[in-house]
Design an enzyme around this catalytic site. Structure first.
Site, PDB file in Angstrom:
ATOM      1  N   GLU A  58      -6.978 -27.495 -40.489  1.00 15.32           N
ATOM      2  CA  GLU A  58      -6.365 -28.821 -40.552  1.00 15.32           C
ATOM      3  C   GLU A  58      -6.884 -29.542 -41.790  1.00 15.32           C
ATOM      4  OE1 GLU A  58      -4.577 -32.106 -40.586  1.00 15.32           O
ATOM      5  OE2 GLU A  58      -3.997 -30.700 -38.980  1.00 15.32           O
ATOM      6  N   ASP A  85      -7.492 -27.287 -46.849  1.00  9.19           N
ATOM      7  CA  ASP A  85      -6.089 -26.960 -47.085  1.00  9.19           C
ATOM      8  C   ASP A  85      -5.801 -25.556 -46.561  1.00  9.19           C
ATOM      9  OD1 ASP A  85      -3.535 -27.729 -48.860  1.00  9.19           O
ATOM     10  OD2 ASP A  85      -3.980 -25.591 -49.133  1.00  9.19           O
ATOM     11  N   ASP A 103       2.309 -24.273 -38.738  1.00 11.05           N
ATOM     12  CA  ASP A 103       2.862 -25.449 -38.065  1.00 11.05           C
ATOM     13  C   ASP A 103       2.376 -26.700 -38.789  1.00 11.05           C
ATOM     14  OD1 ASP A 103       4.197 -26.990 -36.191  1.00 11.05           O
ATOM     15  OD2 ASP A 103       2.593 -26.886 -34.704  1.00 11.05           O
TER      16      ASP A 103
END
Length: 227
Positions: A58, A85, A103
């Site tokens: 995340e 990243d 996602d």
């Protein structure tokens, strides 16, 4: 949408369909999820697949903090989150994931550097030889790059299947580094077996709204996206 007290709950339509992609992979032991959100997907895998380890990447520490404070997300030896990243993380890992779930969205769409051929080639390199990639993609109605994204996935992988989601504007791509011919009926059957074996609280096979190989996708082909 997350139920903090129920780690096995999936509310959003795409998330309820997504575990059906496991019809293409047997007994996933290592899962990577790029994009935490509220943490419902990693918590689902942690709850229903007790032999699986889950890595989550995340970009935003604030997202991690909110997921831990309000959404029931908890790290442990089987589930870890990395704040960086997604592309940098994938660049740094060796092959070995059975499932990689992409996602990740910014305010408008999937970040461009997470949709290119170069990135997807690196994702493929992070899989084991029988691993799969599952990508949450906005559909044509809300994504002008949909045809380009589909073409790019087909350029990076040997086979790509498309799951429709019973929710406007959303698709799932399942990308394979090998050829596998499978019918919709077979995927529905396998998904139902997965749901029963892992004690899901809904009929996973019944969530498959539409399914096809990308070779027969009716969307007009686009150009391959590159860095």
């Amino acid at each position: 949408m997350v139920k903090a007290t129920d780690p096995g709950h999936l509310e959003l339509a795409y998330a309820r369909v997504l575990p059906a992609a496991l019809a293409f992979v047997q007994n996933p032991l290592r899962v990577l999820i790029v994009g935490l959100g509220g943490g419902s997907l990693p918590r689902f895998f942690h709850r229903h697949f007790p032999e699986t380890t889950i890595d989550v990447v995340e970009l935003d520490q604030d997202v991690v903090d909110v997921a831990k404070a309000y959404c029931g997300f908890v790290e442990d030896p089987r589930m870890r989150v990395y704040v960086e990243d997604g592309r940098d993380f994938i660049d740094s890992v060796c092959a070995g994931y059975d499932v990689i779930i992409l996602d990740c969205f910014d305010a408008e769409s999937i970040p461009r550097h997470l949709a290119t051929l170069e990135f997807l080639n690196r994702v493929r390199g992070a899989l084991n030889s029988c691993g799969i990639v599952v990508a949450n993609i906005w559909g044509r109605s809300s994504n002008p790059l949909y045809g380009h994204m589909l073409t790019t996935y087909r350029a990076a992988f040997d086979d790509v299947y498309v799951f429709d989601v019973p929710q406007p504007g959303s698709k799932l791509f399942v990308a394979l580094p090998f050829k596998q011919t499978v019918s919709r009926d077979e995927v529905v059957k396998r998904a139902g077996e997965i749901g029963r074996r892992h004690h899901l609280n809904y009929d996973l096979g019944a969530e498959i709204f539409g399914f096809r190989n990308a070779e027969i996708e009716t969307i007009r082909a686009g150009a391959v996206l590159k860095d």
